[in-house]
Design a protein around this motif. Structure first.
Motif, PDB file in Angstrom:
ATOM      1  N   GLU A 227      -2.301  -0.722  11.202  1.00 36.11           N
ATOM      2  CA  GLU A 227      -2.042   0.257  10.137  1.00 36.11           C
ATOM      3  C   GLU A 227      -2.937   1.487  10.283  1.00 36.11           C
ATOM      4  O   GLU A 227      -2.980   2.344   9.415  1.00 36.11           O
TER       5      GLU A 227
ATOM      6  N   ILE B  70       0.814  -1.208   0.000  1.00 31.44           N
ATOM      7  CA  ILE B  70       0.000   0.000   0.000  1.00 31.44           C
ATOM      8  C   ILE B  70       0.851   1.263   0.000  1.00 31.44           C
ATOM      9  O   ILE B  70       0.503   2.261  -0.638  1.00 31.44           O
TER      10      ILE B  70
ATOM     11  N   ASP C 241      -9.420   2.047   3.923  1.00 28.82           N
ATOM     12  CA  ASP C 241      -8.799   3.292   3.454  1.00 28.82           C
ATOM     13  C   ASP C 241      -9.495   3.697   2.160  1.00 28.82           C
ATOM     14  O   ASP C 241      -9.296   3.064   1.118  1.00 28.82           O
TER      15      ASP C 241
ATOM     16  N   ARG D 249      -5.663  -7.269   0.642  1.00 33.43           N
ATOM     17  CA  ARG D 249      -5.619  -5.835   0.360  1.00 33.43           C
ATOM     18  C   ARG D 249      -6.153  -5.616  -1.047  1.00 33.43           C
ATOM     19  O   ARG D 249      -5.800  -6.343  -1.981  1.00 33.43           O
TER      20      ARG D 249
ATOM     21  N   SER E 230      -5.556   6.446   8.146  1.00 36.49           N
ATOM     22  CA  SER E 230      -4.674   5.507   7.472  1.00 36.49           C
ATOM     23  C   SER E 230      -3.221   5.896   7.695  1.00 36.49           C
ATOM     24  O   SER E 230      -2.833   7.054   7.466  1.00 36.49           O
TER      25      SER E 230
ATOM     26  N   LEU F 101      -7.278  -2.369   5.817  1.00 36.48           N
ATOM     27  CA  LEU F 101      -6.101  -2.128   6.643  1.00 36.48           C
ATOM     28  C   LEU F 101      -6.196  -3.012   7.879  1.00 36.48           C
ATOM     29  O   LEU F 101      -7.293  -3.264   8.381  1.00 36.48           O
ATOM     30  N   SER F 102      -5.058  -3.455   8.367  1.00 33.05           N
ATOM     31  CA  SER F 102      -5.066  -4.161   9.646  1.00 33.05           C
ATOM     32  C   SER F 102      -5.147  -3.126  10.764  1.00 33.05           C
ATOM     33  O   SER F 102      -4.911  -1.937  10.551  1.00 33.05           O
TER      34      SER F 102
ATOM     35  N   ARG G 115      -0.815   5.139   5.905  1.00 28.67           N
ATOM     36  CA  ARG G 115      -0.136   5.374   4.630  1.00 28.67           C
ATOM     37  C   ARG G 115      -0.619   6.616   3.900  1.00 28.67           C
ATOM     38  O   ARG G 115       0.165   7.394   3.388  1.00 28.67           O
TER      39      ARG G 115
ATOM     40  N   ASP H 155      -1.343  -8.529   2.307  1.00 21.78           N
ATOM     41  CA  ASP H 155      -0.700  -7.514   3.136  1.00 21.78           C
ATOM     42  C   ASP H 155       0.816  -7.663   3.008  1.00 21.78           C
ATOM     43  O   ASP H 155       1.349  -8.779   3.057  1.00 21.78           O
TER      44      ASP H 155
ATOM     45  N   VAL I  51     -10.149   6.763   8.277  1.00 21.61           N
ATOM     46  CA  VAL I  51     -10.508   5.384   7.967  1.00 21.61           C
ATOM     47  C   VAL I  51     -12.011   5.175   8.163  1.00 21.61           C
ATOM     48  O   VAL I  51     -12.625   5.761   9.061  1.00 21.61           O
TER      49      VAL I  51
ATOM     50  N   ASN J  56     -11.154  -2.202   8.778  1.00 19.89           N
ATOM     51  CA  ASN J  56     -10.710  -0.822   8.568  1.00 19.89           C
ATOM     52  C   ASN J  56     -10.517  -0.624   7.067  1.00 19.89           C
ATOM     53  O   ASN J  56      -9.843  -1.419   6.409  1.00 19.89           O
TER      54      ASN J  56
END
Length: 888
Positions: A193, A91, A182, A416, A355, A189-190, A357, A456, A362, A180
């Motif tokens: 993250e 990601i 994004d 993902r 997020s 997302l875990s 990233r 992931d 989220v 979760n």
């Protein structure tokens, strides 16, 4: 032999010293394992940096510590492997490439999956090249012939095998859950993250009217609901109250009309509703909240997802379809106010997930995802920590952090919704919907469609210590020779992301821990203690630091300021100090080399020919070798650095080199030869000790001086020489240094320059001490410059003199024309107070029964010795003060 082509200019220039050296090491293949089966293997795998950008100071710190370990072990004769590589970073990398495309007005959907992935590979090649150049500049002794990438064919094979085996074992499953989400990257997302931060928001108090037109609650025709997220209301399928809440017992089972939707939903009794929070009544939105999802499961409620992947409202949101989630919130709030359904709006600040990233807020989203069932894997990891094959955490407090996370771990969402990464090895039959999971695609591939999701990035990096060694081929030479690895060095901030996952995956698939030790360091902060970040504008590019100070200075700072598990603060003042230390080494080395003449290699003279200074410096060298080696084994690099600094700056430069000048300027050729050899030997040895920390400058100096071998990289590391240990010589030299410092202090207080002539009288009843001073008159002459030196038990203290009390002796310097008796008395009174304080401190410490009982015997004995010495100094100072006062 010295390298005639490598001379030392008068000034240390890091750029000149480091230029070209790294490529020479690579060309000679010095970083590859020895391959000698007689040598004990020692291996480290580099924590693979993400191919998302340039390395930062944290990477420099991390890799410097690893390089120090591997360089030392290589010099100690281990068969060392330091394996490099990089992480595709799923990601994170895709987000960077998509941001670049957005600047060009393009999305990944415009390109399609295949073309987009080509763009990401172009990005990877660009930044992987940058990262390797930075590794070169830092001087990292990596074996590039074994370099790996998490999307390599071999590592991809390992990933597929692990996925399929976990699936067949029932530890990977697919299901619909709240995850979760994004909305910018459009992927799951875990939990780890998601970064929570405080945002401004509001509690919106809304009327949910009873559907039958008859029911009332406290005389009102509605039940009051407070929500922070009115934009999810169109997905409400119930209102929950606690069945034990007396206020609502009569309305459970009734229906209310969902505002703005004209749809009836039930009031249910569920323990999720907290009577003490808000109104005690909560709206239930099973497709948009993890707790509501569980409530919905208990009451068989419909799951209505009202948002698209990009967090815009979908067709189930009614007239708000197509709106961004935050625009929809504003529109719904306005409509609720217009319809008289909004009771109040209460501003709040609350913790909201973002997020890691992309930084966007989220969403909790109902989605079908792939999960790893964590409980059996976590239990296996916890059980292993009770065996001899456990992973040792440094500092050990992080073992508890690891165990606590494993004890409370949730199932891991591993799918993902990305295009960059390991595509999940699962196919769905186009006609029957049957799921096929295998390392190889179905034979009749035309009838199947592969799952479009990828794994992931942590799923593949969790296999890093063994997949890079050739696993799943357990007969692979590197896997058999170098796995498990010895030490992992990484930041404490990714224990959960990476360290924990490597441990449970390694145990599951190899039956062994992935590494024996995990050394956890902290974060690098700025001078004021703030975390470095782009938003604060306080980030430091390590390459800029190297351009100014050199790689060795940066490495020295990163190692010498290091305490396991602790953060460090970067400052240019510390970099100045690091550069100054190297400059001191450079100048001292240059002096030594200029005085070595035609020496071909350093050879110590016979022990019978060592003078006091030789015995002392060799004893101090040996103590330093033992201390540095011991502290490296404990990963206490800061303590190792302090030992090196003290020995090089104080013992070698300030004392032994200065003492050598007396001999090298004399006429005794035998003594000169002996001193040259001791100088060269000690220099050679501490360059070897320093080499793992400062590889460039130590190599430059070592190749310039007489030496045997082609490089310090593969030279032998210093070892303990018990024959060098000499407590007597160290004690005698301590006496000599104490005398010299005492007279220098007297000169300074009296403003008497070194060029002026003074008489020095030393009164001592200690015959051994008298012998030491008599035998070393040449050194005393050089450092003190006395006109006349008198030593003995019958020395009479001059009337007008300055004095100092040293161990077992009194020092007098007659300075009749400079000394004021009143000033001297005042100075001695201060000395009396100082010694009284020291004696009192020691008495209290030794009166402490716990200290005497628990401290090591040598520590207690040293404290008693200090007390005795200070009592003697106190008495002598009091006597001298009395004599001075008698003259006033």
């Amino acid at each position: 032999m010295a390298d005639d082509n490598t001379q030392m200019p008068p000034k240390y220039d890091p750029q000149a010293v480091e230029a070209g050296r790294y490529n020479e090491w690579l060309d000679e293949g010095l970083f590859k394992p020895s391959g000698d089966k007689k040598d004990h293997p020692y291996s480290i795998v580099i924590p693979p940096p993400n191919v998302t950008g340039k390395l930062h100071l944290g990477h420099a710190w991390d890799t410097t510590l690893q390089d120090m370990l591997i360089r030392q072990k290589r010099m100690q004769g281990f068969d060392t492997l330091w394996l490099p590589g990089m992480d595709h970073a799923g990601i994170a990398t895709q987000a960077k490439v998509e941001a670049r495309l957005r600047e060009q007005g393009i999305s990944r959907y415009d390109l399609g999956r295949e073309k987009f992935v080509e763009k990401v590979w172009e990005w990877k090649d660009e930044y992987a090249d940058t990262i390797k150049k930075q590794w070169y500049k830092l001087g990292l002794s990596l074996d590039y012939s074994r370099e790996r990438f998490t999307l390599d064919d071999g590592l991809s094979d390992a990933v597929k095998k692990v996925f399929v085996q976990l699936y067949n074992k029932g530890l990977i499953y697919r299901g619909e859950y709240i995850i979760n989400w994004d909305p910018q990257a459009r992927t799951a997302l875990s939990d780890i993250e998601v970064i929570h931060q405080d945002d401004k928001g509001a509690f919106y108090h809304v009327k949910y009217k009873f559907a039958d037109g008859e029911t009332t609650l406290d005389g009102k025709d509605y039940i009051e609901i407070a929500t922070t997220r009115p934009e999810t209301m169109m997905g409400d399928t119930a209102v929950a109250v606690n069945p034990k809440d007396e206020r609502y017992k009569d309305v459970i089972g009734k229906n209310v009309i969902l505002p703005l939707a004209d749809r009836e939903i039930p009031i249910i009794g569920d323990q999720h509703a907290d009577p003490a929070f808000g109104t005690g009544a909560v709206k239930i939105t099973p497709a948009h909240d993890p707790n509501d999802f569980l409530v919905g499961n208990r009451h068989n409620l419909e799951r209505i997802n009202t948002m698209n992947e990009d967090a815009s409202m979908n067709e189930k949101a009614g007239k708000y379809e197509g709106m961004d989630r935050f625009d929809a919130r504003k529109a719904m709030v306005q409509d609720l106010q217009d319809q008289g359904l909004m009771i109040s709006i209460e501003p709040i600040v609350h913790s909201v997930g973002h997020s890691e990233r992309t930084g966007v807020q989220v969403e909790a989203r109902l989605s079908t995802q792939w999960f790893v069932k964590m409980k059996p894997l976590a239990e296996q990891a916890l059980k292993n920590q009770e065996t001899d094959d456990k992973v040792s955490f440094v500092p050990d407090r992080f073992a508890k952090t690891f165990s606590q996370w494993m004890e409370n771990v949730h199932d891991w969402v591993i799918s993902r919704q990305l295009w960059w990464g390991h595509q999940i090895p699962a196919w769905y039959n186009k006609k029957t919907g049957e799921t096929y999971v295998n390392e190889e695609p179905p034979a009749d591939i035309e009838n199947w469609e592969q799952d479009s999701d990828v794994l992931d990035t942590w799923f593949s990096s969790a296999l890093w210590p063994f997949s890079t060694m050739g696993w799943p081929n357990e007969d692979a030479p590197d896997f058999k020779r170098y796995f498990p690895t010895d030490t992992l060095v990484t930041g404490y901030d990714i224990i959960f992301f990476w360290v924990s996952r490597m441990i449970f995956q390694s145990l599951e698939f190899t039956g062994r821990r992935p590494f024996k030790n995990v050394l956890l360091h902290g974060l690098i902060r700025d001078e004021t203690g703030r975390k470095m970040s782009k938003s604060l504008g306080n980030g430091i590019d390590p390459m800029d630091v190297i351009d100014k100070y050199g790689a060795d200075a940066l490495r020295w700072f990163l190692s010498n300021g290091s305490t396991p598990g602790q953060d460090i603060r970067f400052s240019y003042k510390k970099m100045d100090s690091a550069w100054n230390f190297i400059n001191k080494i450079w100048n001292a080395s240059r002096y030594v080399i200029m005085n070595l003449g035609d020496m071909t290699k350093p050879e110590l003279p016979a022990a019978s020919e060592w003078d006091l200074a030789d015995k002392w410096i060799l004893s101090r060298l040996n103590a330093t070798v033992k201390q540095v080696t011991d502290q490296f084994e404990k990963f206490n690099f800061g303590e190792a650095g302090r030992a090196l600094y003290d020995f090089i700056w104080n013992d070698f430069c300030d004392w032994y080199i200065e003492m050598s000048k007396e001999i090298l300027n004399g006429d005794d050729e035998k003594a000169k030869a002996n001193t040259r050899n001791v100088l060269a030997y000690v220099l050679d040895q501490f360059l070897r000790l320093l080499h793992p920390i400062m590889p460039f400058v130590t190599e430059k100096i070592w190749l310039t001086m007489p030496h045997e071998g082609k490089s310090l990289v593969v030279a032998k590391y210093p070892v303990d020489h018990p024959e060098f240990d000499n407590d007597k010589a160290e004690g005698q030299m301590a006496n000599l240094i104490e005398l010299i410092k005492a007279v220098r202090n007297i000169r300074a207080e009296a403003n008497a320059p070194m060029s002026s002539t003074i008489d020095v009288l030393i009164k001592t009843a200690n015959t051994d001490l008298e012998t030491v001073f008599e035998n070393n008159r040449d050194y005393i002459d050089r450092f003190v410059h006395p006109k006349e030196l008198t030593i003995g038990a019958d020395v009479t203290a001059p009337t007008l003199a300055m004095s100092a009390i040293i161990t077992d002796a009194e020092v007098y310097v007659p300075l009749a024309e400079l000394v004021d008796l009143n000033e001297e008395a005042a100075r001695l009174e201060k000395e009396v107070k100082k010694f009284e304080s020291e004696v009192d401190r020691a008495k209290k410490k030794l009166a402490n029964e716990r200290f005497v009982a628990n401290a090591p015997d040598d520590v207690v004995d040293a404290e008693r010795q200090k007390q005795t010495e200070n009592e003697s100094k106190l008495q002598a100072t009091q006597d001298r003060l009395a004599a001075i006062k008698a003259q006033q």
